[in-house]
Design an enzyme around this catalytic site. Structure first.
Site, PDB file in Angstrom:
ATOM      1  N   SER A   9       2.775   9.094  -9.029  1.00 48.84           N
ATOM      2  CA  SER A   9       2.770   9.435  -7.608  1.00 48.84           C
ATOM      3  C   SER A   9       1.584  10.331  -7.294  1.00 48.84           C
ATOM      4  CB  SER A   9       4.054  10.153  -7.219  1.00 48.84           C
ATOM      5  OG  SER A   9       3.891  10.689  -5.924  1.00 48.84           O
ATOM      6  N   HIS A  34       1.902   5.013  -6.832  1.00 52.58           N
ATOM      7  CA  HIS A  34       3.021   5.316  -5.940  1.00 52.58           C
ATOM      8  C   HIS A  34       2.534   6.254  -4.830  1.00 52.58           C
ATOM      9  CE1 HIS A  34       7.385   5.699  -5.154  1.00 52.58           C
ATOM     10  NE2 HIS A  34       7.152   6.982  -4.900  1.00 52.58           N
ATOM     11  N   ASP A  36       3.624   8.422  -1.658  1.00 55.22           N
ATOM     12  CA  ASP A  36       4.774   9.052  -1.013  1.00 55.22           C
ATOM     13  C   ASP A  36       4.450   9.421   0.428  1.00 55.22           C
ATOM     14  OD1 ASP A  36       6.955   9.142  -2.889  1.00 55.22           O
ATOM     15  OD2 ASP A  36       5.683  10.441  -4.122  1.00 55.22           O
ATOM     16  N   MET A  38       5.587  10.817   3.910  1.00 54.24           N
ATOM     17  CA  MET A  38       6.628  11.684   4.488  1.00 54.24           C
ATOM     18  C   MET A  38       6.232  12.051   5.910  1.00 54.24           C
ATOM     19  SD  MET A  38       7.354  14.211   1.290  1.00 54.24           S
ATOM     20  CE  MET A  38       7.280  13.630  -0.417  1.00 54.24           C
ATOM     21  N   HIS A  67       6.156   4.263  -0.632  1.00 56.50           N
ATOM     22  CA  HIS A  67       7.525   4.755  -0.488  1.00 56.50           C
ATOM     23  C   HIS A  67       7.613   5.473   0.853  1.00 56.50           C
ATOM     24  CE1 HIS A  67      10.713   7.809  -2.157  1.00 56.50           C
ATOM     25  NE2 HIS A  67      11.203   7.030  -1.208  1.00 56.50           N
ATOM     26  N   MET A  69       9.235   7.573   3.332  1.00 51.41           N
ATOM     27  CA  MET A  69      10.288   8.553   3.638  1.00 51.41           C
ATOM     28  C   MET A  69      10.083   8.946   5.092  1.00 51.41           C
ATOM     29  SD  MET A  69      10.075  10.636   0.066  1.00 51.41           S
ATOM     30  CE  MET A  69       8.469   9.957  -0.309  1.00 51.41           C
ATOM     31  N   MET A 139      16.658   7.013  -5.994  1.00 55.38           N
ATOM     32  CA  MET A 139      16.066   8.358  -6.034  1.00 55.38           C
ATOM     33  C   MET A 139      16.842   9.218  -7.043  1.00 55.38           C
ATOM     34  SD  MET A 139      13.486   8.377  -4.090  1.00 55.38           S
ATOM     35  CE  MET A 139      13.096  10.123  -4.294  1.00 55.38           C
ATOM     36  N   ASP A 178      12.802   7.405  -9.222  1.00 55.54           N
ATOM     37  CA  ASP A 178      11.784   8.289  -8.650  1.00 55.54           C
ATOM     38  C   ASP A 178      12.266   9.730  -8.610  1.00 55.54           C
ATOM     39  OD1 ASP A 178       9.723   9.437  -7.210  1.00 55.54           O
ATOM     40  OD2 ASP A 178      10.054   8.274  -5.382  1.00 55.54           O
TER      41      ASP A 178
END
Ligand code: DX5
Ligand code: ZN
Length: 219
Positions: A9, A34, A36, A38, A67, A69, A139, A178
């Protein structure tokens, strides 16, 4: 036996030179990158959006595992697909009944679709998505921050999910985990059924990135 893939990540990387960080991961044997994402709403922190994915795209030939979020993933699918995402993961907590419909939308863009559950969400919430899914993500920490401790209840969720996939003719399903993965716990995680391993701190805090990625892969 499914091949174990390592997806470091970039959340744990240096954001001032993320292109170089991605090149470093690529040169050191990562299987996926990966990303992330957010939004300060689904989770408190804000990281980056599709523009970052577009910027890192030319820096690697590896798949970009995005991913999301975010509270409203439906508003992001097109921009991430256009930016060059190879996998888009959406949370069932954010999508509710629309999860499968949105996974279809992801696939219409030629992108692999993945559904995600948070630690407090029963893994059974993923069962309805198995037919549509290219990957499923469990998760193992509360989303939002790197460097947390792996939640032990994840092992049982992985076992249940792998068993369900096998029982439904999806032996080859990619199951991703993850958060909080280290060289110490990775064997048990893989034995429980995961084959795509996200690792932020373990990879970026290591003095030997190549060695750590290989070790996580079980080499
Ligand atoms: C948490 C993120 C993870 C995180 C993992 O919200 O989804 O991908 O970066 O970091 P580590 O490996 O440090 O737990
Ligand atoms: Zn993640």
């Amino acid at each position: 036996m499914l091949e174990t893939k390592i997806a470091p990540s970039i959340l744990a990387g240096n954001f001032s030179c993320i292109g170089e960080e991605v090149e470093r991961l690529t040169a050191n044997g990562a299987d996926l990158v990966h990303c992330d994402v957010m939004d300060g709403n689904f989770v408190p922190p804000i990281t980056f959006g599709a523009q970052m994915v577009e910027s890192i795209r030319p820096h690697t030939a590896l798949g970009l595992d995005c991913h999301l979020m975010v509270a409203r993933p439906e508003t992001q699918i097109e921009s991430f697909a256009r930016a060059g995402a190879d996998i888009i993961s959406i949370h069932v907590e954010a999508c509710g009944k629309n999860t499968v419909r949105l996974m279809r939308k992801i696939k219409e863009w030629g992108v692999r679709a993945c559904a995600v559950v948070n630690p407090e969400t029963p893994v059974e919430r993923l069962f309805d998505t198995v037919e549509e899914a290219d990957m499923l993500l469990v998760m193992s920490v509360h989303p939002g921050w790197g460097g947390q401790k792996f939640i032990a209840g994840t092992y049982e969720k992985l076992r249940k999910l792998r068993a369900f996939c096998i029982a439904n003719g999806k032996e080859e399903m990619d199951i991703e985990v993850d958060g909080g993965v280290t060289s110490q716990n990775v064997k048990e995680i893989v034995a429980a059924g995961a084959n795509v391993i996200v690792a932020g701190s373990a990879v970026f805090r290591s003095v030997d990135m190549r060695g750590t990625i290989a070790e996580l892969r079980g080499e």
